[in-house]
Write a protein that holds these residues in place. Sequence first.
Motif, mmCIF file in Angstrom:
data_model
loop_
_atom_site.group_PDB
_atom_site.id
_atom_site.type_symbol
_atom_site.label_atom_id
_atom_site.label_comp_id
_atom_site.label_asym_id
_atom_site.label_seq_id
_atom_site.Cartn_x
_atom_site.Cartn_y
_atom_site.Cartn_z
ATOM 1 N N GLU A 196 49.341 -27.201 13.060
ATOM 2 C CA GLU A 196 49.245 -25.627 13.540
ATOM 3 C C GLU A 196 50.566 -25.150 12.746
ATOM 4 N N GLU A 197 51.547 -25.708 12.969
ATOM 5 C CA GLU A 197 52.907 -25.107 12.765
ATOM 6 C C GLU A 197 53.213 -25.076 11.102
ATOM 7 N N GLU A 208 49.237 -22.729 24.410
ATOM 8 C CA GLU A 208 50.525 -22.548 23.650
ATOM 9 C C GLU A 208 51.320 -22.019 24.749
ATOM 10 N N PRO A 209 52.679 -21.993 24.320
ATOM 11 C CA PRO A 209 53.725 -21.444 25.469
ATOM 12 C C PRO A 209 53.572 -20.300 25.766
ATOM 13 N N ASP A 260 56.623 -26.239 22.879
ATOM 14 C CA ASP A 260 55.575 -25.948 21.682
ATOM 15 C C ASP A 260 54.988 -27.038 21.131
ATOM 16 N N MET A 261 54.099 -27.894 21.643
ATOM 17 C CA MET A 261 53.596 -27.474 22.919
ATOM 18 C C MET A 261 53.115 -29.030 23.600
ATOM 19 N N HIS A 308 47.682 -27.971 20.006
ATOM 20 C CA HIS A 308 48.243 -28.651 18.797
ATOM 21 C C HIS A 308 49.075 -29.723 19.052
HETATM 22 ZN ZN LIG Z 1 52.628 -23.698 19.088
#
Ligand SMILES: [Zn+2]
Length: 363
Positions: free
Chosen positions: A130-131, A159-160, A100-101, A74
């Motif tokens: 995404e968040e 993603e992290p 992130d990210m 994302h």
């Molecule tokens: Zn993320």
Amino acid sequence: MTERAPKLDLRQDAVSLTASLVDIESVSGNEGPLADAIEAALRELGYLEVLRCGDAVLARTETGKDRRVVLAGHIDTVPVADNLPSEVRGERIYGCGTSDMKSGDAVMLRLAATLRDAAYDVTYIFYDNEEVAADKNGLGRVAREYRHWLYGDLAVVLEPTDGILEAGCQGTLRARVRTSGQRAHSARSWLGDNAIHKMGSLLTRLQDYQPETHVIDGLEYREGLNAVRIDGGVAGNVIPDECTVHVNFRYAPDRSAADAEELVRGFFEGHDVEITDNSPAALPALGDPLMQDFVAHVDRPIVAKYGWTDVSRFSAFKIPAINYGPGEPNLAHKPEESARTTLIEEAERTLAAFLTTPYGDAG
Ligand SMILES: [Zn+2]
């Protein structure tokens, strides 16, 4: 695309590219300029089929390889916390989205720029929102509108994960459970029926619940069923006629969304249960041969993913999917958000090695 879209130079190393991405602010809902820049840079490479879907940008090779690997990231961030522009200090890069990210996005862009002839066909998915609430999620929109663009034999979501492998993901179900009674003046409480008191036995039931742990592909997925909020009460002199407890069930990936709902409804049997959200889990799929190849290449610890991630959207199409990214989850969403430059470089090296090694030749 606007003329003023900032330009991205994909010839930079992955750390510098992370900085460039971070410096184009893209808080959820404002991904346009960054999406424009990514789209332009990918089109300029000249060898990828590129698709724009809202503020998601997708690109893929079509070289007729036997297998396809999908990489997804994302491009939105949580609100900026006075942590832009980015800054490299020592072995870390600081700024909103470094972990992130956008470090993961930078790795994807570097791969797109350098791997013209990989051992697999590759699809790159950069997506928005995404968040924020799940119904806005750009990958969900792509899945609805361009479903075939999600298809592949393996999906890696960057993603992290602190450079390790996080397999599968838990499902998450939210529900509201209500008790009701009869309102009355508290001075004549015998005329009423207290809905908050009735909640007591439900809370005790929750407290006594022994959550299960499911072992799948050798990984432990611990479940949890918890009250996360409670609402009730009218005034200091009124017997309340309604009380609502909000419940969150995090479930193991061997349960379907329907199974999870059945468990929750059964648990609160006899009460008014409203399921407000249910996002399915993703199986770790570690038995899949291509997944095994990938895991062998990364050669880092592998743990169960706690939390829900977009691997679930691939899993829903039976595509084995895993979380692997250079950011650090513990630093995500914090003002001091940062990522380790060595992990960014390592992720690029590792993915490049995997994608250029023919299937079955994992070291
Ligand atoms: Zn993320």
